[in-house]
Design a protein around this motif. Structure first.
Motif, PDB file in Angstrom:
ATOM      1  N   GLY A  24      36.136 -23.975 -11.760  1.00  0.00           N
ATOM      2  CA  GLY A  24      35.928 -22.963 -10.735  1.00  0.00           C
ATOM      3  C   GLY A  24      35.267 -21.715 -11.278  1.00  0.00           C
ATOM      4  N   VAL A  25      35.622 -21.340 -12.499  1.00  0.00           N
ATOM      5  CA  VAL A  25      34.996 -20.180 -13.133  1.00  0.00           C
ATOM      6  C   VAL A  25      33.496 -20.416 -13.302  1.00  0.00           C
ATOM      7  N   LEU A  26      33.139 -21.581 -13.787  1.00  0.00           N
ATOM      8  CA  LEU A  26      31.729 -21.898 -14.023  1.00  0.00           C
ATOM      9  C   LEU A  26      30.919 -21.919 -12.735  1.00  0.00           C
ATOM     10  N   SER A  27      31.546 -22.271 -11.631  1.00  0.00           N
ATOM     11  CA  SER A  27      30.819 -22.342 -10.358  1.00  0.00           C
ATOM     12  C   SER A  27      30.795 -21.015  -9.613  1.00  0.00           C
ATOM     13  N   ASN A  28      31.663 -20.070  -9.988  1.00  0.00           N
ATOM     14  CA  ASN A  28      31.769 -18.801  -9.255  1.00  0.00           C
ATOM     15  C   ASN A  28      30.906 -17.686  -9.819  1.00  0.00           C
ATOM     16  N   TYR A  29      30.343 -17.883 -11.025  1.00  0.00           N
ATOM     17  CA  TYR A  29      29.598 -16.804 -11.666  1.00  0.00           C
ATOM     18  C   TYR A  29      28.200 -17.272 -12.062  1.00  0.00           C
ATOM     19  N   ASP A  30      27.216 -16.379 -11.877  1.00  0.00           N
ATOM     20  CA  ASP A  30      25.847 -16.691 -12.274  1.00  0.00           C
ATOM     21  C   ASP A  30      25.657 -16.596 -13.784  1.00  0.00           C
ATOM     22  N   LEU A  31      26.436 -15.726 -14.430  1.00  0.00           N
ATOM     23  CA  LEU A  31      26.317 -15.547 -15.874  1.00  0.00           C
ATOM     24  C   LEU A  31      27.695 -15.252 -16.457  1.00  0.00           C
ATOM     25  N   ILE A  32      28.023 -15.922 -17.538  1.00  0.00           N
ATOM     26  CA  ILE A  32      29.288 -15.696 -18.242  1.00  0.00           C
ATOM     27  C   ILE A  32      28.952 -15.310 -19.678  1.00  0.00           C
ATOM     28  N   VAL A  33      29.370 -14.119 -20.083  1.00  0.00           N
ATOM     29  CA  VAL A  33      29.176 -13.653 -21.453  1.00  0.00           C
ATOM     30  C   VAL A  33      30.524 -13.763 -22.160  1.00  0.00           C
ATOM     31  N   ALA A  34      30.618 -14.647 -23.114  1.00  0.00           N
ATOM     32  CA  ALA A  34      31.883 -14.910 -23.800  1.00  0.00           C
ATOM     33  C   ALA A  34      31.806 -14.431 -25.238  1.00  0.00           C
ATOM     34  N   PHE A  35      32.724 -13.566 -25.623  1.00  0.00           N
ATOM     35  CA  PHE A  35      32.808 -13.139 -27.017  1.00  0.00           C
ATOM     36  C   PHE A  35      33.498 -14.238 -27.813  1.00  0.00           C
ATOM     37  N   ASP A  36      32.835 -14.719 -28.842  1.00  0.00           N
ATOM     38  CA  ASP A  36      33.372 -15.808 -29.645  1.00  0.00           C
ATOM     39  C   ASP A  36      34.727 -15.410 -30.209  1.00  0.00           C
ATOM     40  N   HIS A  37      35.763 -16.143 -29.824  1.00  0.00           N
ATOM     41  CA  HIS A  37      37.118 -15.862 -30.283  1.00  0.00           C
ATOM     42  C   HIS A  37      37.778 -17.196 -30.571  1.00  0.00           C
ATOM     43  N   ARG A  38      37.709 -17.613 -31.819  1.00  0.00           N
ATOM     44  CA  ARG A  38      38.100 -18.978 -32.156  1.00  0.00           C
ATOM     45  C   ARG A  38      39.601 -19.189 -32.154  1.00  0.00           C
ATOM     46  N   GLN A  44      37.827 -20.828 -26.049  1.00  0.00           N
ATOM     47  CA  GLN A  44      37.271 -21.997 -26.720  1.00  0.00           C
ATOM     48  C   GLN A  44      36.882 -23.070 -25.715  1.00  0.00           C
ATOM     49  N   LYS A  45      37.778 -23.336 -24.768  1.00  0.00           N
ATOM     50  CA  LYS A  45      37.506 -24.371 -23.770  1.00  0.00           C
ATOM     51  C   LYS A  45      36.411 -23.929 -22.810  1.00  0.00           C
ATOM     52  N   LEU A  46      36.409 -22.640 -22.447  1.00  0.00           N
ATOM     53  CA  LEU A  46      35.384 -22.128 -21.539  1.00  0.00           C
ATOM     54  C   LEU A  46      33.992 -22.288 -22.140  1.00  0.00           C
ATOM     55  N   ILE A  47      33.860 -21.924 -23.429  1.00  0.00           N
ATOM     56  CA  ILE A  47      32.570 -22.048 -24.104  1.00  0.00           C
ATOM     57  C   ILE A  47      32.160 -23.524 -24.222  1.00  0.00           C
ATOM     58  N   ARG A  52      28.445 -27.475 -22.156  1.00  0.00           N
ATOM     59  CA  ARG A  52      28.212 -28.875 -21.818  1.00  0.00           C
ATOM     60  C   ARG A  52      27.658 -29.026 -20.397  1.00  0.00           C
ATOM     61  N   GLN A  53      28.189 -28.187 -19.453  1.00  0.00           N
ATOM     62  CA  GLN A  53      27.815 -28.362 -18.059  1.00  0.00           C
ATOM     63  C   GLN A  53      26.637 -27.474 -17.637  1.00  0.00           C
ATOM     64  N   VAL A  54      26.688 -26.201 -17.992  1.00  0.00           N
ATOM     65  CA  VAL A  54      25.650 -25.248 -17.566  1.00  0.00           C
ATOM     66  C   VAL A  54      25.264 -24.358 -18.745  1.00  0.00           C
ATOM     67  N   PRO A  55      24.592 -24.884 -19.748  1.00  0.00           N
ATOM     68  CA  PRO A  55      24.348 -24.145 -21.004  1.00  0.00           C
ATOM     69  C   PRO A  55      23.623 -22.826 -20.831  1.00  0.00           C
ATOM     70  N   GLU A  56      22.700 -22.712 -19.860  1.00  0.00           N
ATOM     71  CA  GLU A  56      21.961 -21.463 -19.681  1.00  0.00           C
ATOM     72  C   GLU A  56      22.790 -20.400 -18.966  1.00  0.00           C
ATOM     73  N   GLN A  57      23.902 -20.796 -18.420  1.00  0.00           N
ATOM     74  CA  GLN A  57      24.744 -19.883 -17.643  1.00  0.00           C
ATOM     75  C   GLN A  57      25.805 -19.208 -18.515  1.00  0.00           C
TER      76      GLN A  57
END
Length: 230
Positions: A24-38, A44-47, A52-57
């Motif tokens: 739902g997160v991936l479908s609700n936003y045009d752009l997701i900026v994620a700070f790498d936090h291992r 981790q799962k969001l990235i 995998r699904q919408v790499p340019e997003q």
């Protein structure tokens, strides 16, 4: 960050959803900026799912660029330059990658009306802790500096974080230092905002103090870390 909502009245903070809501997160936003936090399972799962699904997003940002940053996965998302400060890199990301017409290096903080800036102009805050023991300036040196500042007419307050992190330093009250009991990030920000100076280790509290307008002296281990924060 939710407890700092009143400092950002124009920018709503939302808590992380459950991991099973990532679709739902991936479908609700045009752009997701994620700070790498291992160490954060949700990010981790969001990235992973986003790439995998919408790499340019989904764009991954590495907040601590080093000479080896070019070897990290998704580096090309933002292309932070190790020779530039974090602020400069993010500003460039907003202009060049996101294509925003209006950009600023202002942090967007708006203090609540019931907080007075530099209410205690002679109060110096010591930040005596950090994320790792190896980054900390020795506490005996903080005490020495505090005693010297007291002779110059300054009030010294010791902060390590919220009340749980403060507990090991309550004994410093016998040195004449203030060791406030603070239970939320909001109250922590209020305490800093009413002070004038901060001296402390390279850690989050120093960044917050600087963002709030305090005259801040950060004690770092390496020159490169200082250049990153400039």
């Amino acid at each position: 960050m939710g407890s700092l909502q009143s400092w950002f009245p124009h920018l709503p903070f939302l808590p992380y959803p459950q991991s099973d809501a990532i679709a739902g997160v991936l479908s609700n936003y045009d752009l997701i900026v994620a700070f790498d936090h291992r160490t954060d399972p949700f990010l981790q799962k969001l990235i992973q799912e986003g790439k995998r699904q919408v790499p340019e997003q989904v764009r991954v940002v590495y907040p601590y660029p080093t000479k080896s940053i070019f070897q990290l996965p998704y580096y090309e998302d933002v292309q932070m330059q190790p020779e530039k400060s974090f602020v400069e890199n993010l500003h460039n990301f907003c202009k060049e990658v996101m294509g925003l017409e209006k950009t600023t290096k202002n942090n967007g903080i708006i203090a609540p009306r019931d907080v007075r800036f530099r209410q205690y102009p002679n109060r110096v805050v010591f930040h005596v802790s950090s994320s790792r023991e190896g980054k900390n300036w020795p506490i005996k040196k903080f005490i020495w500096l505090g005693k010297r500042l007291q002779k110059e007419g300054f009030t010294v307050a010791v902060l390590a974080g919220l009340e749980k992190e403060q507990a090991p330093f309550f004994s410093l009250e016998k040195e004449g230092f203030l060791v406030p009991r603070i239970t939320s990030l909001h109250d922590l920000a209020k305490y800093l905002y009413a002070s004038r100076y901060l001296v402390g280790n390279d850690s989050g509290l120093g960044h917050l103090a600087s963002a709030l307008g305090l005259e801040t002296l950060t004690i770092g281990r390496r020159k490169t870390e200082g250049l990153l924060r400039r």
